[in-house]
Design a protein around this motif. Structure first.
Motif, mmCIF file in Angstrom:
data_model
loop_
_atom_site.group_PDB
_atom_site.id
_atom_site.type_symbol
_atom_site.label_atom_id
_atom_site.label_comp_id
_atom_site.label_asym_id
_atom_site.label_seq_id
_atom_site.Cartn_x
_atom_site.Cartn_y
_atom_site.Cartn_z
ATOM 1 N N ALA A 1 0.837 -1.206 0.000
ATOM 2 C CA ALA A 1 0.000 0.000 0.000
ATOM 3 C C ALA A 1 0.868 1.252 0.000
ATOM 4 N N TYR A 2 1.969 1.199 0.732
ATOM 5 C CA TYR A 2 2.874 2.352 0.786
ATOM 6 C C TYR A 2 3.472 2.643 -0.588
ATOM 7 N N ILE A 3 3.865 1.572 -1.316
ATOM 8 C CA ILE A 3 4.449 1.747 -2.644
ATOM 9 C C ILE A 3 3.426 2.353 -3.601
ATOM 10 N N VAL A 4 2.191 1.861 -3.552
ATOM 11 C CA VAL A 4 1.142 2.401 -4.421
ATOM 12 C C VAL A 4 0.843 3.849 -4.044
ATOM 13 N N TYR A 5 0.926 4.150 -2.768
ATOM 14 C CA TYR A 5 0.720 5.525 -2.298
ATOM 15 C C TYR A 5 1.726 6.475 -2.951
ATOM 16 N N ALA A 6 2.999 6.068 -2.977
ATOM 17 C CA ALA A 6 4.029 6.910 -3.595
ATOM 18 C C ALA A 6 3.729 7.120 -5.076
#
Length: 665
Positions: A547-552
């Motif tokens: 989720a963090y990667i997609v957020y970036a």
């Protein structure tokens, strides 16, 4: 790659002789492991009359578990092509229920006596066909000179003894080594039998470690020919040392097109180099590299057959061979760095670089997959695999696979099993990412520290991943005394800390300075329409670092167009412990989302501000949620929560507090 114009059969009006037909249904089937065949043929190639005649035998064994009652030949019967198959003196009947004058390939023949399981069969063959060649033809090439047994289109390695009677004015290159005693060109484990001849080419030849190497070259091509022969004198011994053997006793290098384009494997034991007459337009480095590259494909692609629906593995493994040769002779990694860069260009353009796909998918793409995927990503894949497995371990798996699958079809999943068998490690995480998805490596050195403690420097290098593929990468750390150390990152998180101990202070750290590991060291800008499916695929609970990667990626896209997906992303981030990032998502959800999502985004913004102790701001957002309440509650079963108007009104009285943390006491 560019290919020669194929010479096809010329249709002309001649008398057609069709053999007696059997109108019984053909009971044709193919063994799970199609039989290899041994061809012994005498050919007469008459360019003046534009005619090919041949006769001889084909031997094979029924490798199946039941009797074989029919065979198929990849040839046709027409006004310009005749074929006759017999067994034990009896002519076999071609299946032609429509009694057509032309029967297209494959031709099916009923066997009078079935070939039992495990039994050998010996067929006699005679054929005659006209050739489409110009008058006074100067050169001729074909991969379809010999009629072949057909096994549902599955590629099979065969052995050949071929005698060729033709005009002595032609210089020839064929898929075999000439035996002066028998007069036959002989070969084993041949995937594609090729034939090339020319009236104008000259020849250089030499015996190299038991391999008869011949270079046919055009006018003004002698300098490239000499360079290719001298390179072969280095390549063949090196490959024998690297891989333990050379698969054939012959190698022919022939001229291609009139540009410096590269080359390709024309047939087994015959490789093409384009632009031989254009020595000055290519560098010495290019001519040496392309020679090594094409010879590498004699191992992978000819000796070991690619078994995938859309072949790509043979290209990747062949490139590995010429990469090692380039390093051996000091050619540097220029070509291979370029391939890694070219693949990353495709990633940045948003191309679908999935390698393990179906043929119908391959045909639907409208970009150059041959270069972006088969070659560029092919090399990037094998370079990354060597990085993960380690050079010695990878080389062992590479060699073991080569020996085991000589003359056989190799799929990427079988290669994965061989790598896992050698390493003792499950590598699904690697092969699934590289071959069966669009995932890519994007790792950065974010910051470093170096502290003197008890006479030694303890240094840390922090590596962050900007994609959701946390492949271990090599970190090269350099120190003030000129020394360096190399350590690998882990693959469990988007953040990895690598520790070093040294006698002198850390001066810097980089990821893979060779540039051969395809690492996208910049934030990839994606379109909102590419980010939204990534958000939808995230689970509400358990997405974690993904989720963090997609957020970036979402932050770096058109935020307004992400619209209502911001809410889903915020929930996934909150579940993963990324409260600050979740708050940003709920803010954008409120700003850019639809009216239907204003209530829930406002409520969760209130939650987020409560968690940071900003009670007044939290109350403001709770009040906004109440103001836009539309009667539709949101159930979060993973937290045992239902967020509705009553829930938010309670938050005005009592701050939001997540579930109490569990302790050991």
């Amino acid at each position: 790659m560019k290919h020669f114009q194929s010479y096809t059969v010329l249709f002309c009006s001649i008398f057609v002789f069709l053999y007696a037909n059997s109108f019984a249904q053909i009971n044709y089937w193919v063994p799970a492991t199609p039989p290899k065949a041994a061809y012994k043929l005498d050919l007469k190639l008459n360019f003046e009359d534009k005619l090919l005649e041949g006769h001889g035998s084909i031997r094979f064994r029924n490798t199946g578990k039941k009797p074989m009652t029919a065979i198929a030949i990849d040839e046709k019967i027409s006004a310009s092509s005749l074929i006759k198959i017999s067994r034990n003196g009896e002519t076999l009947e071609v299946y032609n229920p429509d009694e057509r004058a032309q029967v297209n390939p494959p031709l099916f023949f009923n066997l009078h006596n079935p070939v039992k399981a495990g039994e050998d069969a010996n067929l006699q063959i005679a054929f005659k066909k006209r050739l489409m060649v110009d008058d006074n033809v100067q050169s001729f090439e074909s991969q379809e000179l010999i009629p072949q047994l057909w096994w549902d289109g599955i590629t099979v390695s065969n052995s050949y003894q071929i005698k060729i009677d033709t005009d002595k004015n032609y210089t020839m290159a064929v898929s075999g080594r000439y035996n002066k005693e028998t007069g036959y060109y002989e070969s084993e484990n041949v995937k594609t039998y090729g034939f090339y001849c020319s009236k104008t080419n000259k020849t250089l030849q030499e015996e190299i470690n038991g391999v008869h190497v011949r270079v046919l070259y055009p006018e003004n091509g002698e300098r490239v020919a000499k360079l290719a022969l001298n390179t072969a004198k280095e390549v063949i011994p090196f490959y024998i040392d690297l891989m333990g053997f050379y698969p054939y006793t012959f190698l022919n290098i022939i001229p291609g097109g009139d540009g410096v384009w590269g080359g390709y494997p024309f047939a087994t034991g015959i490789v093409v180099i384009h632009g031989m007459q254009l020595y000055d337009q290519g560098s010495t480095r290019h001519w040496r590299w392309i020679t090594a590259h094409e010879i590498g494909h004699e191992y992978w692609g000819e000796y070991v057959l690619d078994g995938d629906d859309v072949p790509f593995l043979w290209i990747a493994l062949g490139i590995y061979a010429d990469w090692k040769f380039s390093q051996h002779i000091g050619l540097s990694d220029w070509k291979h760095r370029n391939w890694a860069d070219y693949y990353l260009r495709g990633v940045k353009k948003g191309y679908n670089t999935t390698m393990d796909i179906r043929a119908e998918e391959e045909s639907s793409f409208d970009f150059d997959r041959n270069n972006y995927v088969q070659h560029a990503k092919g090399f990037s894949f094998v370079s990354a695999l060597e990085t993960v497995m380690g050079k010695e371990m990878f080389q062992k798996a590479y060699n073991e696979t080569l020996k085991k699958y000589g003359g056989k079809r190799l799929t990427n999943r079988e290669f994965q099993k061989e790598c896992e068998k050698t390493s003792g490690e499950n590598l699904s995480w690697f092969f699934n990412a590289w071959l069966r998805s669009n995932k890519y490596v994007s790792a950065f050195v974010s910051n470093t520290t170096s502290v003197l403690e008890n006479g030694k420097y303890n240094s840390t290098v922090n590596v962050h991943y900007k994609s959701d593929f946390y492949m271990p990468v090599p970190v090269y750390a350099t120190f003030e005394d000129g020394s360096y150390q190399v350590k690998m990152t882990g693959r469990s998180s988007h953040k990895s800390v690598v520790n070093f101990t040294s006698s002198s202070k850390l001066t810097g750290a980089v990821i893979d300075p060779s540039g051969c590991l395809a690492n996208l060291d910049e934030q990839l800008t994606l379109k909102a329409e590419d980010v939204k499916p990534k958000i939808r695929s995230l689970p509400y609970s358990g997405a974690g670092d993904k989720a963090y990667i997609v957020y970036a990626q979402a932050l770096n896209s058109d935020r307004e167009k992400v619209a209502d997906e911001w809410y889903k992303l915020g929930m996934a981030l909150y579940d993963g412990g990324y409260s600050r990032q979740a708050r940003t998502c709920f803010y954008f959800g409120l700003k850019y989302g639809s009216n239907d999502k204003k209530f829930i985004n406002s409520a969760w913004l209130g939650h987020m501000y409560d968690l940071t102790g900003s009670r007044n701001t939290a109350i403001e957002y709770y009040q906004k949620a109440i103001d836009v309440w539309d009667g539709n509650p949101y159930t979060h079963s993973q937290y045992n929560m239902t967020v509705d108007k009553a829930w938010v009104e309670q938050r005005l009285k009592e701050p939001f507090s997540p579930e109490e943390k569990m302790t050991w006491n």
